[in-house]
Enzyme design. Sequence first.
Site, PDB file in Angstrom:
ATOM      1  N   GLY C  31      39.025  26.410   3.683  1.00 28.56           N
ATOM      2  CA  GLY C  31      38.841  26.247   5.064  1.00 28.56           C
ATOM      3  C   GLY C  31      38.792  27.692   5.736  1.00 28.56           C
ATOM      4  O   GLY C  31      38.662  28.019   6.847  1.00 28.56           O
ATOM      5  N   CYS C 240      13.261   4.627   6.584  1.00 30.60           N
ATOM      6  CA  CYS C 240      12.736   5.556   6.423  1.00 30.60           C
ATOM      7  C   CYS C 240      11.076   4.969   6.028  1.00 30.60           C
ATOM      8  O   CYS C 240      11.129   3.985   5.472  1.00 30.60           O
ATOM      9  CB  CYS C 240      12.994   6.413   5.043  1.00 30.60           C
ATOM     10  SG  CYS C 240      11.619   7.462   4.405  1.00 30.60           S
ATOM     11  N   CYS C 243      10.192   5.444   2.151  1.00 23.66           N
ATOM     12  CA  CYS C 243      10.886   4.913   1.000  1.00 23.66           C
ATOM     13  C   CYS C 243      11.956   3.756   1.341  1.00 23.66           C
ATOM     14  O   CYS C 243      12.532   3.030   0.683  1.00 23.66           O
ATOM     15  CB  CYS C 243      11.673   5.834   0.327  1.00 23.66           C
ATOM     16  SG  CYS C 243      13.104   6.212   1.284  1.00 23.66           S
ATOM     17  N   CYS C 265      12.875  10.229   5.541  1.00 24.02           N
ATOM     18  CA  CYS C 265      13.985  11.167   4.980  1.00 24.02           C
ATOM     19  C   CYS C 265      13.790  12.447   5.332  1.00 24.02           C
ATOM     20  O   CYS C 265      12.740  13.003   4.935  1.00 24.02           O
ATOM     21  CB  CYS C 265      14.464  10.728   3.708  1.00 24.02           C
ATOM     22  SG  CYS C 265      14.758   9.267   3.189  1.00 24.02           S
ATOM     23  N   CYS C 271      14.053  11.089  -0.909  1.00 23.55           N
ATOM     24  CA  CYS C 271      12.946  10.197  -0.741  1.00 23.55           C
ATOM     25  C   CYS C 271      11.836   9.987  -1.988  1.00 23.55           C
ATOM     26  O   CYS C 271      11.615   8.813  -2.154  1.00 23.55           O
ATOM     27  CB  CYS C 271      12.224  10.823   0.518  1.00 23.55           C
ATOM     28  SG  CYS C 271      10.900   9.420   1.447  1.00 23.55           S
TER      29      CYS C 271
END
Lengths: 257, 233, 294
Positions: C31, C240, C243, C265, C271
Amino acid sequence: MSETLLQVEGLTKRYGRTVACYDVAFELWPGEVLAVVGESGSGKTTLLNAVSGHVVADAGRVLYRTRHEGVVDVLQLSEPARRLLMRTDWGLVHQNPRDGLRLAVSAGANIGERLMAVGDRHYGRIRGAAEDWLGRVEIDTDRIDDRPRTFSGGMQQRLQIARNLVTGPRLVFMDEPTGGLDVSVQARLLDLLRQLVTELSLSVVIVTHDLAVARLLSHRMMVMQRGRVVELGLTDQILDDPQHPYSQLLVASILQS
Amino acid sequence: MHNPVINLEDVRKSFTLHLQDGVVIPVFEAASLAVGRGECVVLTGASGVGKSTLLKLIYGSYKPLGGRLLLRQEDEEIDLAHATPHQMLEIRRRTIGYVSQFLRCVPRVPAVDVVAEPLLALGVARVAARERAAALLRRLRIPERLLALPPATFSGGEQQRVNIARGFIHGYPLLLLDEPTASLDTANRGTVVALISEAKAAGAAILGVFHDPDVRDAVADRLVDIEALRAAA
Amino acid sequence: MSLEGYNFAYLDEQTKRMIRRAILKAVAVPGYQVPFASRDMPLPYGWGTGGIQVTAACIGPDDVLKVIDQGADDTTNAISIRHFFQETTRVAVTEATAEATIIQTRHRTPETPLREGQIVVYQVPIPEPLRWLEPRESETRKMHALADYGVMHVKLYEDIARLGQVATSYNYPVLVNGRYVMAPSPIPKFDNPKLDRNPALQLFGAGREKRIYAIPPYTAVRSLDFEDHPFEIQQWDEVCGLCGAADSYLDEVVTDDRGGRLFCCSDTDYCARRRAAGHLGPHGRDAPEALRSS
């Protein structure tokens, strides 16, 4: 250092060849207000900055009795330790409230920031504390979400005070807190400060060039001239019976109201 | 005198005016005076010769330049000439009360709180302190509606009575009174005399300046001429 | 363009070494923003130069590269960057997340769970999460050094006070390994939970700002919040359209000029895999051809 809260010894700060403050020494007890007076250039603001560690002193010690770790020399503290002290046990009220506030965030956030900085993570509690303090400094709690930009000078100054006091500090430094305010606004602010000092048993070092403010707020007074302390004693004694020539000059210069 | 509350020994005081070429104004050369428990000593003499100065020397508003000012505080004896400012603040809280000629008004503070303040400084609870303050102000005939108002707008006599109440609210062992009845009517002067008598009966030592001969006669156990104090050397 | 005249992956070896050192430092301090000497790249700032430099420093001849932009493999930027690496390294490329060893991404984390051995490289515009409040670099460095992060919660407080909830929906600040507050790049907050204890190595490169930071595998990453206003991810009422996925980040697509719209998606590979496996959404068969291909 029996029960003193703060003991300053031999504090000296130079800028090149100019001595801004030299060999300054004083003590401060819990619940007492010490006024540092003198004209511009007397070194009082430098003194404040040196004691609080905002500028690095060239010599001297600042002994502070912490809550749990005994007496420490603030000038020897590491930066993180000093910052933590400034955030929890000490406060600093700037002359210009804009220097001591975040103008871009709300009043509530300004007050709550110190709480968040020491780990408070409950929004409701933080907001509650902010509301409480707005009330104590006589700012309408409806303004909690307003930005300080929209506040008057007196309100900004009171907000700055609330921001400093929310973590319950024991020692507060103030640099000309009433400077630039109208007389009636000053009176209100001074009254507020008096109440808070008594209620919270605060110790205060207040730098001011206004002897009337010193008389109203402080128990003891320190007169500075060209970086040196020329007189130190009870406020009423210095104002009624000044011994040093410079003190006499200052007192004689007060306009009788 | 055995065990005086306040004992001045050879106190010296003068004022040096640095702004006027260092002109020196002498006031006392070797002033000596003692006040005992339950005794009221009244300073007499013309105006402007040092009566208020003596009171202020004891209270710490003026700085003595020589001699000793021995105060008996509970079991200790403290020389006020060498007390630190911090010690003086404590002494003023507990032991020495002072009623000056002028009331310095802090803006916005109600009269009842002005009078209650010395009790708060001694740790008395706020509610109890305000009750006692209100009672004393009523005794001094301050109208009820004025209790919650700041004294800045009061008449001279009303301000004086607020001042007096503040001085008598706590049983100070030593009371310094500077012209406490100057602006008062007969009835209130009588109340002040009663307050002084009650304080004496409780063992307080009182040192005061009173212009009014009736009040002086009513309270004084001893008169001391300020000129005599000044001449002493 | 041929490989002649260019070093492998465009950058010279000394530069790659410098960047790898920065990456090692970043991995050692999760970080923490490590400064690096960002090079001139053949595309302007703001187009992924940081991510490209990180990828260039890590990539080897046996790697398999995937590049996505907003989750899609077939947008202009993704295609350009993938082409750049093909030309300068000749490595194999893929659109299948599961097959890639390095995934460079702009503004999304792949939906397909990652595994050990994979590297995700995020393109970062502004690496400094405190910049909104504190414009001075000297001051923000001190704040990070002293863990002086009160102001981050001030921002959250302000949002809740003004809007009733935290308004930040992307680039949502996180606390890494319990120590440094980090800007995860403009990924939607929906993706923040994926950063936490991810088996893959996650690297972040900012070319214009010249910073690299990292989240090593299995590192704790926590989105900042309040006890009484906990962090929440975005939700949709729809699934979605292609899908039928109910757990992926959905883009809203306008399909015609009669108000027709379709949610699908954002992660095109995810997807496509689902559809290949037989899952179909409400519009599965009727979706415009352009959307169904990938």
